[in-house]
Design a protein around this motif. Structure first.
Motif, short mmCIF file in Angstrom:
data_model
loop_
_atom_site.label_atom_id
_atom_site.label_comp_id
_atom_site.label_asym_id
_atom_site.label_seq_id
_atom_site.Cartn_x
_atom_site.Cartn_y
_atom_site.Cartn_z
N GLN A 6 -17.26 17.11 -38.73
CA GLN A 6 -16.20 17.77 -37.96
C GLN A 6 -15.98 19.18 -38.47
N LEU A 7 -15.83 20.13 -37.54
CA LEU A 7 -15.58 21.53 -37.87
C LEU A 7 -14.27 21.96 -37.23
N LEU A 8 -13.34 22.45 -38.04
CA LEU A 8 -12.03 22.91 -37.57
C LEU A 8 -12.02 24.43 -37.64
N LEU A 9 -11.84 25.11 -36.51
CA LEU A 9 -11.84 26.57 -36.42
C LEU A 9 -10.43 27.06 -36.15
N VAL A 10 -9.79 27.71 -37.12
CA VAL A 10 -8.40 28.13 -36.98
C VAL A 10 -8.34 29.38 -36.09
N LEU A 11 -7.59 29.25 -34.98
CA LEU A 11 -7.44 30.34 -34.02
C LEU A 11 -6.21 31.19 -34.28
N ASN A 12 -5.11 30.56 -34.68
CA ASN A 12 -3.91 31.30 -35.06
C ASN A 12 -3.00 30.42 -35.89
N GLY A 13 -2.05 31.05 -36.53
CA GLY A 13 -1.16 30.33 -37.44
C GLY A 13 -1.82 30.14 -38.79
N GLU A 14 -1.19 29.31 -39.60
CA GLU A 14 -1.74 29.00 -40.90
C GLU A 14 -1.28 27.62 -41.32
N GLY A 15 -2.02 27.05 -42.25
CA GLY A 15 -1.68 25.72 -42.72
C GLY A 15 -2.44 25.37 -43.97
N TYR A 16 -2.56 24.08 -44.22
CA TYR A 16 -3.21 23.58 -45.42
C TYR A 16 -4.12 22.41 -45.06
N VAL A 17 -5.27 22.36 -45.71
CA VAL A 17 -6.22 21.27 -45.49
C VAL A 17 -6.58 20.66 -46.84
N ARG A 18 -7.01 19.40 -46.76
CA ARG A 18 -7.48 18.75 -47.98
C ARG A 18 -8.56 17.76 -47.62
N GLY A 19 -9.33 17.42 -48.64
CA GLY A 19 -10.31 16.36 -48.52
C GLY A 19 -9.75 15.12 -49.19
N GLU A 20 -10.60 14.41 -49.90
CA GLU A 20 -10.19 13.15 -50.52
C GLU A 20 -9.17 13.34 -51.63
N LYS A 21 -9.27 14.45 -52.38
CA LYS A 21 -8.30 14.73 -53.43
C LYS A 21 -7.03 15.29 -52.79
N GLU A 22 -5.93 15.17 -53.48
CA GLU A 22 -4.67 15.68 -52.94
C GLU A 22 -4.45 17.13 -53.35
N GLU A 23 -5.52 17.93 -53.24
CA GLU A 23 -5.48 19.36 -53.53
C GLU A 23 -5.62 20.10 -52.20
N TYR A 24 -4.59 20.81 -51.81
CA TYR A 24 -4.59 21.51 -50.52
C TYR A 24 -5.11 22.93 -50.67
N ALA A 25 -5.83 23.39 -49.65
CA ALA A 25 -6.30 24.77 -49.58
C ALA A 25 -5.66 25.41 -48.36
N LYS A 26 -5.20 26.63 -48.52
CA LYS A 26 -4.58 27.35 -47.40
C LYS A 26 -5.65 27.81 -46.42
N VAL A 27 -5.37 27.69 -45.12
CA VAL A 27 -6.27 28.18 -44.07
C VAL A 27 -5.47 29.02 -43.09
N GLN A 28 -6.17 29.96 -42.46
CA GLN A 28 -5.53 30.88 -41.51
C GLN A 28 -6.56 31.35 -40.50
N LEU A 29 -6.15 32.23 -39.61
CA LEU A 29 -7.00 32.77 -38.56
C LEU A 29 -8.38 33.13 -39.10
N GLY A 30 -9.42 32.63 -38.46
CA GLY A 30 -10.78 32.96 -38.84
C GLY A 30 -11.42 32.00 -39.82
N ASP A 31 -10.65 31.07 -40.37
CA ASP A 31 -11.21 30.09 -41.30
C ASP A 31 -11.83 28.93 -40.52
#
Length: 119
Positions: free
Chosen positions: A56-81
């Motif tokens: 699965q590929l998630l393409l951020v169009l606008n806004g911002e948020g946080y993503v994580r995989g199996e670990k509970e460590e979040y990474a910030k994502v925003q437009l263009g990620d």
């Protein structure tokens, strides 16, 4: 020419896995069944923690948020990620302020062929 609509108001509300977002399906094609949709997460929206059925590929169009995989460590994502999860990988997406993204699901995804990793 034909003009189609994939806006939020024609989408489907998703609550599975304690999620809170709307998805508008865009297309399904190919023998390997590629699915494309647009996800709309409002303020405090979430795509709940679950396993990816296919890559699965998630393409951020606008806004911002946080993503994580199996670990509970979040990474910030925003437009263009672009965030990529392998088949069976546990993952979650959440936002405090809202986020819209295109999601592509297919057995044949290989984003590293075209995009550099974010530094």
């Amino acid at each position: 020419m034909e003009i189609y609509n994939f806006s939020k108001n024609i989408g489907k509300k998703i609550t599975k896995f304690d999620s809170d977002f709307v998805i508008s399906r865009i297309i399904q094609s190919g023998e390997m069944q590629t699915n494309v949709g647009c996800m709309y997460l409002e303020e405090n929206g979430i795509i709940g923690f679950h396993q990816a059925v296919v890559p699965q590929l998630l393409l951020v169009l606008n806004g911002e948020g946080y993503v994580r995989g199996e670990k509970e460590e979040y990474a910030k994502v925003q437009l263009g990620d672009a965030v990529f999860w392998e088949k069976d990988e546990w993952h979650e997406t959440k936002t405090d302020t809202g986020l819209n993204a295109i999601v592509i699901e297919s057995e044949q995804l290989n984003p590293s062929s075209f995009m550099p990793l974010k530094k």
